[in-house]
Design an enzyme around this catalytic site. Structure first.
Site, PDB file in Angstrom:
ATOM      1  N   GLY A  13       0.784  -1.216   0.056  1.00 17.68           N
ATOM      2  CA  GLY A  13       0.046   0.176  -0.062  1.00 17.68           C
ATOM      3  C   GLY A  13       0.800   1.225  -0.082  1.00 17.68           C
ATOM      4  O   GLY A  13       0.427   2.237   0.506  1.00 17.68           O
ATOM      5  N   SER A  15       1.397   3.365  -2.317  1.00 16.82           N
ATOM      6  CA  SER A  15       1.357   4.348  -3.679  1.00 16.82           C
ATOM      7  C   SER A  15       0.567   5.515  -2.954  1.00 16.82           C
ATOM      8  O   SER A  15       0.439   6.595  -3.919  1.00 16.82           O
ATOM      9  CB  SER A  15       0.136   3.559  -4.546  1.00 16.82           C
ATOM     10  OG  SER A  15      -0.781   2.946  -3.759  1.00 16.82           O
ATOM     11  N   ARG A  16      -0.286   5.444  -1.989  1.00 19.64           N
ATOM     12  CA  ARG A  16      -0.838   6.451  -1.389  1.00 19.64           C
ATOM     13  C   ARG A  16      -0.833   6.475   0.072  1.00 19.64           C
ATOM     14  O   ARG A  16      -0.606   5.539   0.730  1.00 19.64           O
ATOM     15  CB  ARG A  16      -2.540   6.388  -1.836  1.00 19.64           C
ATOM     16  CG  ARG A  16      -2.795   6.486  -3.221  1.00 19.64           C
ATOM     17  CD  ARG A  16      -3.993   6.891  -3.570  1.00 19.64           C
ATOM     18  NE  ARG A  16      -4.794   5.440  -3.564  1.00 19.64           N
ATOM     19  CZ  ARG A  16      -5.693   5.284  -2.445  1.00 19.64           C
ATOM     20  NH1 ARG A  16      -6.158   6.303  -1.614  1.00 19.64           N
ATOM     21  NH2 ARG A  16      -6.465   4.013  -2.225  1.00 19.64           N
ATOM     22  N   VAL A  65      -2.627  -7.278  -2.359  1.00 18.56           N
ATOM     23  CA  VAL A  65      -2.079  -7.971  -1.097  1.00 18.56           C
ATOM     24  C   VAL A  65      -2.875  -9.341  -0.926  1.00 18.56           C
ATOM     25  O   VAL A  65      -2.348 -10.123   0.008  1.00 18.56           O
ATOM     26  CB  VAL A  65      -2.156  -6.965  -0.034  1.00 18.56           C
ATOM     27  CG1 VAL A  65      -0.844  -5.855  -0.121  1.00 18.56           C
ATOM     28  CG2 VAL A  65      -3.269  -6.566   0.367  1.00 18.56           C
ATOM     29  N   SER A 143      -4.995  -0.324  13.587  1.00 21.33           N
ATOM     30  CA  SER A 143      -5.615   0.907  13.769  1.00 21.33           C
ATOM     31  C   SER A 143      -5.921   0.742  15.296  1.00 21.33           C
ATOM     32  O   SER A 143      -6.204  -0.266  15.870  1.00 21.33           O
ATOM     33  CB  SER A 143      -6.722   0.858  13.038  1.00 21.33           C
ATOM     34  OG  SER A 143      -7.954   1.817  13.570  1.00 21.33           O
ATOM     35  N   TYR A 156     -13.790  -4.420   9.628  1.00 23.69           N
ATOM     36  CA  TYR A 156     -12.333  -3.592   9.743  1.00 23.69           C
ATOM     37  C   TYR A 156     -11.591  -3.779  11.160  1.00 23.69           C
ATOM     38  O   TYR A 156     -10.630  -4.346  11.487  1.00 23.69           O
ATOM     39  CB  TYR A 156     -12.520  -2.152   9.461  1.00 23.69           C
ATOM     40  CG  TYR A 156     -11.202  -1.162   9.457  1.00 23.69           C
ATOM     41  CD1 TYR A 156     -10.732  -1.183   8.442  1.00 23.69           C
ATOM     42  CD2 TYR A 156     -10.961  -0.417  10.511  1.00 23.69           C
ATOM     43  CE1 TYR A 156      -9.415  -0.352   8.497  1.00 23.69           C
ATOM     44  CE2 TYR A 156      -9.935   0.313  10.745  1.00 23.69           C
ATOM     45  CZ  TYR A 156      -9.121   0.345   9.654  1.00 23.69           C
ATOM     46  OH  TYR A 156      -8.104   1.130   9.451  1.00 23.69           O
ATOM     47  N   ALA A 158     -12.390  -6.155  13.513  1.00 20.60           N
ATOM     48  CA  ALA A 158     -11.958  -7.585  13.511  1.00 20.60           C
ATOM     49  C   ALA A 158     -10.733  -7.763  12.840  1.00 20.60           C
ATOM     50  O   ALA A 158      -9.474  -8.471  13.403  1.00 20.60           O
ATOM     51  CB  ALA A 158     -12.983  -8.599  13.011  1.00 20.60           C
ATOM     52  N   LYS A 160      -8.257  -5.638  11.805  1.00 13.62           N
ATOM     53  CA  LYS A 160      -7.105  -5.051  12.502  1.00 13.62           C
ATOM     54  C   LYS A 160      -6.817  -5.584  14.026  1.00 13.62           C
ATOM     55  O   LYS A 160      -5.379  -5.528  14.224  1.00 13.62           O
ATOM     56  CB  LYS A 160      -7.440  -3.456  12.733  1.00 13.62           C
ATOM     57  CG  LYS A 160      -7.358  -2.836  11.427  1.00 13.62           C
ATOM     58  CD  LYS A 160      -6.243  -2.841  10.648  1.00 13.62           C
ATOM     59  CE  LYS A 160      -6.135  -1.816   9.350  1.00 13.62           C
ATOM     60  NZ  LYS A 160      -4.937  -1.914   8.721  1.00 13.62           N
ATOM     61  N   ILE A 189      -5.957   9.921  11.015  1.00 15.08           N
ATOM     62  CA  ILE A 189      -4.834  10.640  10.153  1.00 15.08           C
ATOM     63  C   ILE A 189      -5.365  11.060   8.733  1.00 15.08           C
ATOM     64  O   ILE A 189      -6.167  10.225   8.153  1.00 15.08           O
ATOM     65  CB  ILE A 189      -3.947   9.481   9.562  1.00 15.08           C
ATOM     66  CG1 ILE A 189      -3.431   8.771  10.915  1.00 15.08           C
ATOM     67  CG2 ILE A 189      -2.928   9.914   8.851  1.00 15.08           C
ATOM     68  CD1 ILE A 189      -2.561   9.388  11.898  1.00 15.08           C
TER      69      ILE A 189
END
Ligand code: NAP
Length: 248
Positions: A13, A15-16, A65, A143, A156, A158, A160, A189
């Site tokens: 990840g 690229s951004r 990924v 996170s 999300y 679960a 993380k 962020i």
């Protein structure tokens, strides 16, 4: 002064957002960087050019990924180009929110595949190299919501939370080979992911933090740079928050 000259890093990840800032920072500290991307080829290529202009080396590599064969191919490409891999940073991630009573099986599975399985795929692919060379750095991006759970983000949260347990278990598997494995837990962020939240939720996140401000990708990257270096060599199995006090 942190110096990563001679080290080879992979950033998923890259690229951004947070991953791009991490790749940029590792490059500026002297590491050669494989910048993984899925859809944002142009951004990845521009970042590779920037890292090269600043005196290090880089390559862009397209891979979803969630594919283990693609992860193995990326790791093999970095090893082929630079001889080894020393640092793995897994920043690729996505969310697809919905309350638990509305969440579909597809929504659940997609986020688990990218955020959790995607992290496993890269740790699995780098582990044999790290083990053999008796040096390695694994830095996963989780996170604060993987620690506390968030409304509308069961998938999300679960995934993380799973990333945290995966990172700690990898620390145990690989510790005797002088490989550290740590997780960085950002709060809110300012990236495209962060910006995509409704304004009301952004304000709640800012108000939760004791510093009353959103974080920037560089706030996360600075910690990653430290953990990747020799200076971070006795820290393993940790989850370190970069959240301006949002969690406390
Ligand atoms: N921003 C926040 O507030 C925040 C807070 C806590 C944790 N995080 C975590 O920090 C990490 C980075 O988030 P961000 O804010 O930088 O997000 P972002 O700006 O949306 O960027 C997401 C990155 O992940 C890549 N990606 C997504 N799905 C992928 C896949 N299937 N295969 C490969 N790459 C994929 C994207 O690549 P392409 O564009 O090339 O497809 C992009 O580089 C994520 O793990 C996220 O969960 C973010």
């Amino acid at each position: 002064m942190i110096d990563l000259k001679g080290k080879v890093a992979i950033v998923t990840g890259g690229s951004r957002g947070i991953g791009a800032e991490i790749a940029r920072l590792l490059g500026s500290l002297g590491a050669k960087v494989a910048v993984n991307y899925n859809r944002s080829a142009e951004q990845a290529e521009a970042l590779v050019a920037e890292i090269k202009e600043n005196g290090s080396d880089a390559l862009a590599f397209q891979a979803d990924v969630s594919s283990l064969p693609a992860a193995e191919a990326l790791v093999a490409a970095a090893k082929e180009k630079w001889g080894t891999v020393d640092i793995l940073v897994t920043s690729a991630g996505m969310n697809w929110d919905g309350t638990i009573w509305k969440m579909t099986a597809e929504q659940w599975q997609k986020v688990i595949d990218v955020d959790l399985t995607g992290t496993f795929n890269y740790i699995r692919s780098c582990a044999p190299i790290f083990r053999e060379q008796k040096w390695g750095r694994i830095i996963t991006i989780t996170s604060i919501n993987g620690l506390r759970g968030k409304f509308g983000q069961t998938n999300y949260s679960a995934a993380k939370g799973g990333v945290i347990a995966l990172t700690k278990a990898a620390a145990k598997d690989l510790g005797k080979y002088q490989v550290t494995s740590n997780s960085v837990a950002p709060g809110f962020i300012l990236t495209e992911m962060g910006e995509a939240m409704p304004d009301e939720f952004k304000q709640i996140a800012i108000n939760e933090g004791v510093m009353k401000k959103a974080g920037l990708p560089i706030d996360v990257a600075n910690l990653v740079g430290f953990l990747a270096s020799d200076a971070g060599g006795h820290i393993t199995g940790e989850v370190i928050k970069v959240d301006g006090g949002q969690y406390i």
